[in-house]
Design a protein around this motif. Structure first.
Motif, PDB file in Angstrom:
ATOM      1  N   ASP A 127      26.157  33.802  39.524  1.00 53.03           N
ATOM      2  CA  ASP A 127      27.306  32.942  39.263  1.00 53.03           C
ATOM      3  C   ASP A 127      26.919  31.493  39.495  1.00 53.03           C
ATOM      4  OD1 ASP A 127      29.251  34.756  38.452  1.00 53.03           O
ATOM      5  OD2 ASP A 127      29.711  35.320  40.520  1.00 53.03           O
ATOM      6  N   ALA A 129      28.529  27.631  40.357  1.00 54.88           N
ATOM      7  CA  ALA A 129      29.711  26.957  40.914  1.00 54.88           C
ATOM      8  C   ALA A 129      29.531  25.455  40.791  1.00 54.88           C
ATOM      9  CB  ALA A 129      29.900  27.353  42.376  1.00 54.88           C
ATOM     10  N   ARG A 139      33.939  28.445  41.404  1.00 55.42           N
ATOM     11  CA  ARG A 139      33.228  29.247  40.406  1.00 55.42           C
ATOM     12  C   ARG A 139      33.455  28.670  39.001  1.00 55.42           C
ATOM     13  NH1 ARG A 139      31.308  34.182  41.991  1.00 55.42           N
ATOM     14  NH2 ARG A 139      32.492  33.929  43.903  1.00 55.42           N
ATOM     15  N   VAL A 155      34.292  29.888  45.665  1.00 59.34           N
ATOM     16  CA  VAL A 155      33.308  30.963  45.807  1.00 59.34           C
ATOM     17  C   VAL A 155      33.639  31.752  47.068  1.00 59.34           C
ATOM     18  CG1 VAL A 155      31.532  29.626  44.615  1.00 59.34           C
ATOM     19  CG2 VAL A 155      31.658  29.535  47.114  1.00 59.34           C
ATOM     20  N   ASP A 159      28.763  33.908  49.117  1.00 62.31           N
ATOM     21  CA  ASP A 159      28.202  32.796  48.333  1.00 62.31           C
ATOM     22  C   ASP A 159      28.027  31.562  49.207  1.00 62.31           C
ATOM     23  OD1 ASP A 159      28.476  34.462  46.114  1.00 62.31           O
ATOM     24  OD2 ASP A 159      30.411  33.583  45.557  1.00 62.31           O
TER      25      ASP A 159
END
Ligand SMILES: C[S@@+](CC[C@H](N)C(=O)[O-])C[C@H]1O[C@@H](n2cnc3c(N)ncnc32)[C@H](O)[C@@H]1O
Length: 320
Positions: A127, A129, A139, A155, A159
């Motif tokens: 992912d 961000a 995100r 997040v 994360d």
């Protein structure tokens, strides 16, 4: 990214063509790359005392190009008859791959030999961000049709934990690529090696020099394109190599491809001009090899890729 690359219509696992049609990795650049890896494999074999079976496992094997090149080069060497090649791929076994090369979707356990992963980790989904005006990592969401991007929820704690350790200092508008999913798969891959080594070769960055705006991008037909995760293109982001290395849980070394290939005898030096007079054909061959070596070791290109090497129960200094 998971769905776009590995779903039923995914870029890698769908009916589309192989990776080599869309981008050029070291494997495709020149057989010199496979030759250098063969020297590494031979060194591992010798350090292990030439076991009855030496395994060479290529994770994210593409269409098996590297394994096919390695298999073809072991005839007549001390490895012949003892080396077992295995491709680990989410994509199906390619047609025409030599029978001697095994093909499977999961990494075998208790490997005695060499685990290779060339340009695998950059395709392990993650992912992205972005840091908003309140300093929160949010995100990044992508519209699958238009490719338009927007900020989603904060997040999660896992994360944030990873970002604090491995991608500190990001400020307003910066983009961070949350690398722990790569750490997890790499830790599993390294753990599968009982004795020998695990080697990841990839483009990436280290903590002291993370790219402020991230590296997420797409490739299609040899061209860089917007990374829209709709299955029509490769979607890739550079690897936080030091984080993956630490997750491996064994001693490791990180070096540039340029340094690694030079240690393994690929140096890109031009042949002596005298050779052109005494052996013109040999000179041309040597010139071609020098050109390929120069591409593989170019610090601004493939030579700037990283080699992450874990030695498990052996010591490879002196070879690399
Ligand atoms: C960029 S390609 C690299 C191909 C080849 N190693 C090379 O260097 O040319 C990445 C490959 O990794 C494969 N891959 C990604 N995740 C995987 C996983 N968890 N297990 C096996 N293969 C995977 C993809 O299907 C794709 O073929």
């Amino acid at each position: 990214m998971q769905h776009a690359l590995y779903g039923p219509e995914g870029f890698f696992t769908g009916p589309a063509s192989g990776p080599a049609d869309h981008f050029r990795t070291s494997v495709h650049a020149s057989p010199l790359f496979a030759g250098a890896l063969l020297r590494l494999i031979e060194a591992v074999d010798a350090r292990l005392g030439r076991p009855p079976v030496l395994q060479v496992v290529d994770v994210g094997a593409g269409r098996g190009e590297l394994l096919a090149a390695l298999a073809a080069s072991t005839a007549g060497t001390p490895l012949a008859g003892r080396v077992r090649f295995t491709g680990v791929e989410l994509a199906p076994r390619p047609a025409g791959l030599p029978d001697a090369i095994a093909w499977r979707s999961g990494i075998p356990s208790a490997i005695e030999g060499v685990l290779l992963a060339t340009e695998w980790l950059d395709n392990v989904p993650l992912d992205v961000a972005e840091i908003d005006s309140d300093g929160r990592a949010r995100r990044l969401l992508v519209d699958l049709v238009t490719g338009a991007e927007s900020l989603g929820a904060d997040v999660n704690p896992a994360d944030r934990f990873w970002l604090a350790r491995w991608w500190p200092g990001a400020g307003l508008g910066d983009r961070v690529e949350i690398g722990w999913p790569r750490d997890v798969v790499w830790a599993d891959a390294v753990a599968a090696v009982r004795r020998g080594c695990a080697l990841a070769v990839d483009y990436g960055h280290l903590r002291g020099a993370r790219p402020a705006f991230g590296t997420l991008t797409g490739f299609r037909d040899g061209r860089e394109v917007d990374p829209v995760p709709d299955g029509s293109c490769d979607v890739t982001a550079h690897v936080a190599l030091d984080s993956a290395a630490a997750a491996g849980g064994t001693p490791y070394r990180i070096m540039t491809q340029r340094a690694a290939l030079r240690a393994l005898g690929v140096d890109g030096a031009r042949p002596p001009l005298d050779l052109a007079r005494t052996d013109p054909a040999g000179y041309l061959r040597a010139l071609g090899a020098a050109g390929a070596a120069a591409e593989l070791t170019d610090p601004a290109g493939l030579g700037g890729h990283w080699w992450l090497l874990h030695e498990v129960g052996i010591e490879l200094r002196g070879t690399i």
